[in-house]
Scaffold this motif. Sequence first.
Motif, mmCIF file in Angstrom:
data_model
loop_
_atom_site.group_PDB
_atom_site.id
_atom_site.type_symbol
_atom_site.label_atom_id
_atom_site.label_comp_id
_atom_site.label_asym_id
_atom_site.label_seq_id
_atom_site.Cartn_x
_atom_site.Cartn_y
_atom_site.Cartn_z
ATOM 1 N N ALA A 176 0.696 -0.732 -0.099
ATOM 2 C CA ALA A 176 -0.267 0.133 0.202
ATOM 3 C C ALA A 176 0.452 1.678 0.322
ATOM 4 N N SER A 177 1.488 1.033 0.471
ATOM 5 C CA SER A 177 3.209 2.836 0.509
ATOM 6 C C SER A 177 3.809 2.247 -1.028
ATOM 7 N N TYR A 178 3.977 1.549 -1.191
ATOM 8 C CA TYR A 178 4.435 1.664 -2.408
ATOM 9 C C TYR A 178 3.672 2.675 -3.791
ATOM 10 N N ILE A 179 2.087 1.357 -3.623
ATOM 11 C CA ILE A 179 1.266 2.252 -4.594
ATOM 12 C C ILE A 179 0.979 3.683 -3.677
ATOM 13 N N ALA A 180 0.897 4.025 -2.974
ATOM 14 C CA ALA A 180 1.308 5.203 -2.184
ATOM 15 C C ALA A 180 1.682 5.688 -3.059
ATOM 16 N N ILE A 181 3.497 5.553 -2.754
ATOM 17 C CA ILE A 181 3.735 6.428 -3.128
ATOM 18 C C ILE A 181 4.649 6.889 -4.843
ATOM 19 N N ALA A 182 3.510 5.874 -5.649
ATOM 20 C CA ALA A 182 3.682 5.734 -6.863
ATOM 21 C C ALA A 182 2.839 6.896 -7.888
ATOM 22 N N GLY A 183 1.610 6.580 -7.217
ATOM 23 C CA GLY A 183 0.651 7.557 -7.208
ATOM 24 C C GLY A 183 0.925 8.842 -7.112
ATOM 25 N N LEU A 184 1.228 8.882 -5.657
ATOM 26 C CA LEU A 184 1.351 10.590 -5.905
ATOM 27 C C LEU A 184 2.774 11.170 -7.320
ATOM 28 N N ALA A 185 3.959 10.515 -6.866
ATOM 29 C CA ALA A 185 5.036 10.057 -7.680
ATOM 30 C C ALA A 185 4.742 10.311 -9.188
ATOM 31 N N GLY A 186 3.510 10.211 -9.565
ATOM 32 C CA GLY A 186 3.319 9.768 -10.926
ATOM 33 C C GLY A 186 1.843 11.131 -11.302
ATOM 34 N N THR A 187 1.083 11.406 -10.518
ATOM 35 C CA THR A 187 0.838 12.405 -10.687
ATOM 36 C C THR A 187 1.019 13.823 -10.322
ATOM 37 N N LEU A 188 2.056 13.931 -10.196
ATOM 38 C CA LEU A 188 2.924 15.054 -9.922
ATOM 39 C C LEU A 188 3.349 14.975 -10.921
ATOM 40 N N LEU A 189 4.488 14.060 -11.348
ATOM 41 C CA LEU A 189 5.421 14.170 -13.193
ATOM 42 C C LEU A 189 5.071 14.835 -14.211
ATOM 43 N N ILE A 190 2.931 13.935 -14.137
ATOM 44 C CA ILE A 190 2.207 14.569 -15.444
ATOM 45 C C ILE A 190 1.906 15.880 -14.908
ATOM 46 N N ARG A 191 1.295 16.009 -13.723
ATOM 47 C CA ARG A 191 1.246 17.714 -13.241
ATOM 48 C C ARG A 191 2.193 18.548 -14.302
ATOM 49 N N PHE A 192 2.976 18.484 -14.178
ATOM 50 C CA PHE A 192 4.048 19.072 -14.858
ATOM 51 C C PHE A 192 4.274 18.844 -16.021
ATOM 52 N N MET A 193 4.475 18.057 -16.775
ATOM 53 C CA MET A 193 4.457 17.490 -17.716
ATOM 54 C C MET A 193 2.484 18.523 -18.772
#
Length: 302
Positions: free
Chosen positions: A16-33
């Motif tokens: 659950a922790s890995y999925i959470a950090i992946a979701g946070l990192a991935g959405t942040l990357l797409i936001r900047f893109m």
Amino acid sequence: MQLSEWSVLLLLLKLASYIAIAGLAGTLLIRFMCGNSNVAGHHLISFYQLLKRWQITCVVTGSIAALLQVPIEAGAMAESGFMGMFDPFMLEIVWQSVIGDQATFRIPALIIALISACMWNVKSDDNVAGYKNGAVILIMLGFIAYSFTFTGHSANENELVKSILTFHLIAIASWLGSLWPLYKSCTLLPTSEVKRLMHYFGQLAIVIVFVLLISGLTLLLQYLESFSALFTSNYGQLILLKLLLVSAMLLLGAWHKLFLVPQITQQHHISILKRSITVEIVIALFVLITTSVFTTLVGPPI
């Protein structure tokens, strides 16, 4: 590898922790893109609203996992059933260990990330405010990723190894966590914008893979005492399985970049891309499960 109810619970918490950090990192990357996108406002707002909901969901999931870590570790140590989770003596022992240090470091970062995600105004035209909001979440992401080095086989390593592991974790989280937003972009954004987004992601993926290769090889040299341990130990075999899964994702990514994305002109091509990203998401889940197993249940050979 010995399995018990507690070890399964701890494994699920790590996943659950890995999925959470992946979701946070991935959405942040797409936001900047999407920051310099020329797409019509209502399309972009709908997509940003999805990113915001997913960010909040991931941070809440990560917070629940972080809050449950201490009582579940206490329950595992007490070996007295469910009530062991509330044993004051065991809770104090766990709280004074690296598990407690990890919780006091990670939980405040998750709370600040959650507040920032909630405060993101997706309808605002103020790009500076949006970038500042994203920067705060990025810093918190770094703290959360670093907190993973407090426990497991990296706990006794020096700061250089911990820093490399933190970059490795952020890089793979950004890649895996971007897949769901990219999948949803196929539905919420115009075809031309999907093509632009996938093109930028393909370029960024080259940098991400480079960071993964360098950091991953460095960590392997640190954790494995010999090349043969890669084939003879449980830890090495799980690493090989993870490499195999990541290689499959690389092949899919190359197919997207070289063949699918350049041909995107119609909805039919978008449908093919969505199916391919779905396969990539399934493989990514197996990568996270494999990583959870060898960081929770299996340590490097001694």
